[in-house]
Design an enzyme around this catalytic site. Structure first.
Site, PDB file in Angstrom:
ATOM      1  N   ASP A 125      72.838  38.443  61.139  1.00  0.00           N
ATOM      2  CA  ASP A 125      71.406  38.038  61.872  1.00  0.00           C
ATOM      3  C   ASP A 125      70.877  36.540  61.740  1.00  0.00           C
ATOM      4  OD1 ASP A 125      68.373  38.713  62.170  1.00  0.00           O
ATOM      5  OD2 ASP A 125      69.244  40.714  62.125  1.00  0.00           O
ATOM      6  N   SER A 129      65.299  39.896  66.830  1.00  0.00           N
ATOM      7  CA  SER A 129      66.124  40.981  66.608  1.00  0.00           C
ATOM      8  C   SER A 129      66.056  41.848  67.594  1.00  0.00           C
ATOM      9  CB  SER A 129      65.788  41.523  64.989  1.00  0.00           C
ATOM     10  OG  SER A 129      66.190  40.444  64.065  1.00  0.00           O
ATOM     11  N   HIS A 143      56.152  39.065  68.109  1.00  0.00           N
ATOM     12  CA  HIS A 143      55.671  40.285  67.879  1.00  0.00           C
ATOM     13  C   HIS A 143      54.287  40.464  68.866  1.00  0.00           C
ATOM     14  CE1 HIS A 143      57.964  41.682  64.339  1.00  0.00           C
ATOM     15  NE2 HIS A 143      58.129  40.296  63.943  1.00  0.00           N
ATOM     16  N   ARG A 187      55.928  32.664  59.959  1.00  0.00           N
ATOM     17  CA  ARG A 187      57.260  33.099  59.995  1.00  0.00           C
ATOM     18  C   ARG A 187      58.101  32.919  61.362  1.00  0.00           C
ATOM     19  NH1 ARG A 187      60.319  36.580  56.570  1.00  0.00           N
ATOM     20  NH2 ARG A 187      61.625  38.061  57.433  1.00  0.00           N
ATOM     21  N   ASP A 188      57.200  33.167  62.602  1.00  0.00           N
ATOM     22  CA  ASP A 188      57.710  32.922  64.037  1.00  0.00           C
ATOM     23  C   ASP A 188      57.342  31.403  64.301  1.00  0.00           C
ATOM     24  OD1 ASP A 188      58.952  35.395  63.888  1.00  0.00           O
ATOM     25  OD2 ASP A 188      57.082  36.250  64.599  1.00  0.00           O
ATOM     26  N   ARG A 209      51.049  38.205  56.979  1.00  0.00           N
ATOM     27  CA  ARG A 209      51.987  39.664  57.716  1.00  0.00           C
ATOM     28  C   ARG A 209      53.086  40.004  56.923  1.00  0.00           C
ATOM     29  NH1 ARG A 209      56.334  36.942  61.985  1.00  0.00           N
ATOM     30  NH2 ARG A 209      57.393  38.904  61.291  1.00  0.00           N
ATOM     31  N   ARG A 267      58.270  46.937  57.659  1.00  0.00           N
ATOM     32  CA  ARG A 267      59.097  47.686  58.437  1.00  0.00           C
ATOM     33  C   ARG A 267      60.150  48.548  57.834  1.00  0.00           C
ATOM     34  NH1 ARG A 267      62.162  42.894  61.441  1.00  0.00           N
ATOM     35  NH2 ARG A 267      63.320  41.750  59.735  1.00  0.00           N
ATOM     36  N   ARG A 301      55.751  44.230  69.955  1.00  0.00           N
ATOM     37  CA  ARG A 301      57.014  44.668  69.036  1.00  0.00           C
ATOM     38  C   ARG A 301      56.768  45.760  68.406  1.00  0.00           C
ATOM     39  NH1 ARG A 301      61.653  40.810  66.305  1.00  0.00           N
ATOM     40  NH2 ARG A 301      61.966  42.181  64.480  1.00  0.00           N
ATOM     41  N   ALA A 302      57.967  46.694  67.955  1.00  0.00           N
ATOM     42  CA  ALA A 302      57.784  47.792  67.565  1.00  0.00           C
ATOM     43  C   ALA A 302      57.822  47.870  65.803  1.00  0.00           C
ATOM     44  CB  ALA A 302      58.426  48.801  67.926  1.00  0.00           C
ATOM     45  N   ASP A 303      58.890  47.335  65.481  1.00  0.00           N
ATOM     46  CA  ASP A 303      59.301  47.497  63.970  1.00  0.00           C
ATOM     47  C   ASP A 303      58.426  47.408  62.911  1.00  0.00           C
ATOM     48  OD1 ASP A 303      59.574  44.874  64.398  1.00  0.00           O
ATOM     49  OD2 ASP A 303      61.485  44.548  63.320  1.00  0.00           O
ATOM     50  N   ARG A 304      57.505  46.425  63.289  1.00  0.00           N
ATOM     51  CA  ARG A 304      56.618  46.191  62.327  1.00  0.00           C
ATOM     52  C   ARG A 304      55.118  46.627  62.165  1.00  0.00           C
ATOM     53  NH1 ARG A 304      58.496  42.824  58.314  1.00  0.00           N
ATOM     54  NH2 ARG A 304      60.280  41.413  58.590  1.00  0.00           N
ATOM     55  N   LYS A 316      66.853  45.505  57.731  1.00  0.00           N
ATOM     56  CA  LYS A 316      67.714  45.489  59.056  1.00  0.00           C
ATOM     57  C   LYS A 316      68.201  46.824  59.590  1.00  0.00           C
ATOM     58  CE  LYS A 316      67.362  41.000  59.460  1.00  0.00           C
ATOM     59  NZ  LYS A 316      66.260  40.221  60.674  1.00  0.00           N
ATOM     60  N   ASP A 332      69.181  35.228  58.343  1.00  0.00           N
ATOM     61  CA  ASP A 332      67.880  35.288  59.014  1.00  0.00           C
ATOM     62  C   ASP A 332      66.789  35.572  57.874  1.00  0.00           C
ATOM     63  OD1 ASP A 332      66.142  35.903  61.414  1.00  0.00           O
ATOM     64  OD2 ASP A 332      65.786  37.587  59.935  1.00  0.00           O
ATOM     65  N   HIS A 388      63.994  32.547  57.216  1.00  0.00           N
ATOM     66  CA  HIS A 388      62.597  32.813  57.306  1.00  0.00           C
ATOM     67  C   HIS A 388      61.705  32.366  56.126  1.00  0.00           C
ATOM     68  CE1 HIS A 388      62.433  34.743  60.911  1.00  0.00           C
ATOM     69  NE2 HIS A 388      63.169  35.784  60.576  1.00  0.00           N
ATOM     70  N   ASP A 402      72.609  37.901  66.499  1.00  0.00           N
ATOM     71  CA  ASP A 402      71.679  38.254  67.361  1.00  0.00           C
ATOM     72  C   ASP A 402      70.633  37.079  68.028  1.00  0.00           C
ATOM     73  OD1 ASP A 402      70.334  37.887  64.728  1.00  0.00           O
ATOM     74  OD2 ASP A 402      69.115  39.592  65.009  1.00  0.00           O
ATOM     75  N   HIS A 403      70.722  36.020  67.256  1.00  0.00           N
ATOM     76  CA  HIS A 403      69.872  34.746  67.330  1.00  0.00           C
ATOM     77  C   HIS A 403      70.117  33.861  66.382  1.00  0.00           C
ATOM     78  CE1 HIS A 403      67.420  36.265  64.108  1.00  0.00           C
ATOM     79  NE2 HIS A 403      67.195  37.321  64.924  1.00  0.00           N
ATOM     80  N   HIS A 462      63.207  31.645  64.097  1.00  0.00           N
ATOM     81  CA  HIS A 462      64.215  31.549  64.936  1.00  0.00           C
ATOM     82  C   HIS A 462      64.409  30.295  65.774  1.00  0.00           C
ATOM     83  CE1 HIS A 462      64.107  36.252  64.971  1.00  0.00           C
ATOM     84  NE2 HIS A 462      64.225  35.765  63.638  1.00  0.00           N
TER      85      HIS A 462
HETATM   86  O1  LIG Z   1      59.802  40.247  62.051  1.00  0.00           O
HETATM   87  C1  LIG Z   1      60.364  39.161  61.503  1.00  0.00           C
HETATM   88  O2  LIG Z   1      60.870  39.235  60.465  1.00  0.00           O
HETATM   89  C2  LIG Z   1      60.371  37.890  62.305  1.00  0.00           C
HETATM   90  O3  LIG Z   1      59.132  37.818  63.081  1.00  0.00           O
HETATM   91  C3  LIG Z   1      61.579  38.039  63.489  1.00  0.00           C
HETATM   92  O4  LIG Z   1      62.943  38.325  62.749  1.00  0.00           O
HETATM   93  P1  LIG Z   1      63.859  39.333  63.286  1.00  0.00           P
HETATM   94  O5  LIG Z   1      63.764  39.410  64.756  1.00  0.00           O
HETATM   95  O6  LIG Z   1      65.122  38.741  62.975  1.00  0.00           O
HETATM   96  O7  LIG Z   1      63.430  40.709  62.899  1.00  0.00           O
HETATM   97 MN   LIG Z   2      67.525  39.105  63.722  1.00  0.00          MN
HETATM   98 MN   LIG Z   3      64.427  36.872  61.848  1.00  0.00          MN
END
Ligand SMILES: O=C(O)[C@H](O)COP(=O)(O)O
Ligand SMILES: [Mn+2]
Ligand SMILES: [Mn+2]
Length: 557
Positions: free
Chosen positions: A26, A79, A138, A168-169, A204, A211, A284-287, A359, A428, A432, A469-470, A499
């Protein structure tokens, strides 16, 4: 899908039943070697050696912009889109782009989600909760601005924004500017007679945006401020709040403690109450999933909500297609169907997927097209290694890399699985934090994990595919146009926590890789979406016809 032909054709030249380790590093991009490239500075003998196989066994692929379905080439990878592309083998217009389109056409306001929340506008408050930056990972500030305009033109009379500061972004310290911009927009709305204000805030990583259920306290801190109007810090305005809280040298934008905005009587200006409407404006979903659960689920035991207001809630997008969460949303998510994982189970391929909590969903949920759960539990095993909680990862830069590699090794040696898929988070997550020294340690740990996995693959005669992934850790400084480190107002370099736009490596090898298989020398524009067909080939099958082309070829020796 009714008519899907799930059975894949056998690959004429590559046998089936290989053991394939698929490793996603990552935040591991390729960049010129200098002191701000932590991957270069770190000792990474395993990854260095793989690069020596270039160009037959190692190449670079795109991991940002349109190659992963983002609106423009200025959009860094992330990600979500990265793992979506890796798993689905095709490029889908992603959330960022779908929201842009819906806002530009105005269709967002004709959809079910907006109509639903609009019913509260007459008597209730519209609350907007989300990440305030132009990071584009996000959420995006310009989308929030359009939504504020659109909602107020369509009857929202009282609006409260609950901000989550980024850093962070985007660069740390940029939060102040974003809050100032938003304050200006809200004051313009007030001039038009709309009662619009920022109501609460927080960084954040400390407030709301946890997440994969790593730490519910993060969501609770947000809940207390956003819903209950309670927080350890109270301010009369948000610019002052962010500036003041940042004065503590230990506090960065990501970790600003929760605060509420109060009126002249010290009363919170915007708790969420019965009859209100709430929109979480992250695409974006995860968070956002955890907050969505807290806002929507009647039965909920993750923390004491104290009050569970009866609200109309909509997400910017549907965050989880399997859980149908949230039930209402403003924009339909990308329909990522027929992912490689689903094909593989239909063809009897046994898969093991593993990462640590932060992750874990990347190699399962994102990989499978934002779908939680198994396709077929008989054939798949997903293992989550608990992440450290309550620390920033520069304190423990090795994270759980070795534990993940151990589990992968065990799975490989068990010979029970054909695909062993892992995400190694270090470059990753530590990248960050902006801590360059710790990121070097992180990269070394990731390299050691790769070595353990490759060694296990050597033992069973399998194949490995190592990719990322990036970018992140390969570029830790903001640069000016001539490529030199850009200096901030204080004369110091500006550390890049985000990133990057860099390409990422992909390496193939292992004793099971047939001698006559190599990376193709064409496909200069290939990206992450080309990996799925590559891996399906290595499992001994032809990829579905509409997948992006495989990166490998079998040549006549
Ligand atoms: O959510 C995060 O931690 C960052 O905004 C992006 O990082 P990720 O895409 O590697 O999760
Ligand atoms: Mn990633
Ligand atoms: Mn990241």
């Amino acid at each position: 899908m009714e008519n899907t032909q799930w059975k894949l054709k056998q690959h004429g030249r590559i046998p089936r039943n290989n053991t394939i380790a698929l490793v996603v590093l990552d935040g591991w991009g390729e960049n010129k070697p200098d002191q701000y490239n932590c991957i270069h500075v770190a000792e990474t003998p395993t990854m260095d050696k793989l690069k020596e196989g270039a160009p037959e066994k190692w190449r670079l692929i795109k991991a940002h912009g349109t190659a992963v379905g983002l609106p423009s080439e200025d959009d860094m990878g992330n990600s979500e889109v990265g793992h979506n592309a890796l798993g689905a083998g095709r490029i889908f217009a992603q959330g960022a782009k779908l929201v842009d389109i819906a806002l530009a056409s105005g269709k967002i306001y004709d959809g079910e989600g907006f109509k639903y929340i609009k019913e509260s506008f007459e008597t209730g408050t519209l609350h907007l909760i989300g990440l305030l930056s132009d990071g584009g990972v996000h959420s995006r500030l310009d989308q929030l601005q359009l939504l504020l305009k659109g909602a107020s033109e369509r009857g929202a009379k009282r609006i409260r924004v609950h901000i989550l500061t980024d850093g962070r972004d985007v660069l740390d310290g940029s939060s102040v500017g974003f809050v100032e911009t938003l304050e200006k927009d809200l004051s313009d709305l007030r001039a038009k007679g709309i009662d619009a204000q920022i109501a609460s805030g927080g960084g954040r990583m400390y407030v709301t945006m946890d997440r994969y259920e790593n730490d519910w306290n993060v969501v609770k801190r947000g809940w207390d401020a956003q819903v209950l109007g309670e927080a350890p810090h109270k301010f009369r305005n948000a610019v002052e709040a962010v500036k003041k809280l940042r004065e503590d040298p230990k506090i960065s934008d990501q970790y600003i403690p929760p605060f509420v905005i109060v009126d002249e009587n010290d009363k919170a200006v915007g708790p969420i109450v019965d009859g209100d409407a709430v929109v979480t404006f992250n695409f974006r979903a995860d968070r956002m999933v955890m907050l969505a659960k807290a806002l929507e689920y009647e039965d909920f035991d993750k923390f004491d909500r104290v009050r569970f207001p009866k609200i109309r809630y909509a997400g910017m997008l549907e965050y989880d297609g399997e859980l149908k969460l949230p039930s209402h949303y403003l924009v339909s998510p990308p329909e990522i169907d027929r992912t490689s994982g689903e094909y593989l189970v239909h063809n009897g391929v046994r898969t093991f997927a593993c990462s640590e909590t932060v992750k874990f969903g990347h190699v399962t949920f994102f990989w499978n097209g934002n779908r939680s759960g198994y396709f077929n539990q008989e054939l798949e095993e997903y293992v989550e290694i608990p992440s450290d909680v309550g620390i920033t990862f520069n304190v423990q830069p090795k994270m759980k890399a070795i534990e993940i590699a151990e589990r992968a090794k065990k799975a490989i040696l068990s010979r029970k699985f054909h695909q062993i898929r892992v995400n190694i988070p270090n470059s990753d997550m530590v990248g960050h934090t902006g801590d360059i020294e710790a990121t070097v340690v992180a990269c070394k740990a990731a390299d050691e994990a790769v070595k353990m996995i490759i060694d296990a693959i050597e033992q069973v005669g399998g194949i490995y595919v190592i990719t990322a992934d990036h970018g992140n850790a390969e570029e830790m400084v903001k640069r000016n146009k001539s490529g030199e480190p850009a200096l901030g107002k204080d004369g110091k370099i500006q550390v890049l926590t985000s990133h990057t736009l860099q390409p990422v490596p992909i390496a193939i090898g292992g004793p099971g890789l047939p001698n006559d298989v190599r990376l193709r020398s064409d496909l200069p524009g290939a990206g992450l979406a080309n990996v799925a067909a590559t891996v399906i080939n290595l499992h001994g099958y032809e990829a579905p016809a509409d997948y992006e082309p495989s990166l490998i070829e079998v040549y006549d020796a």
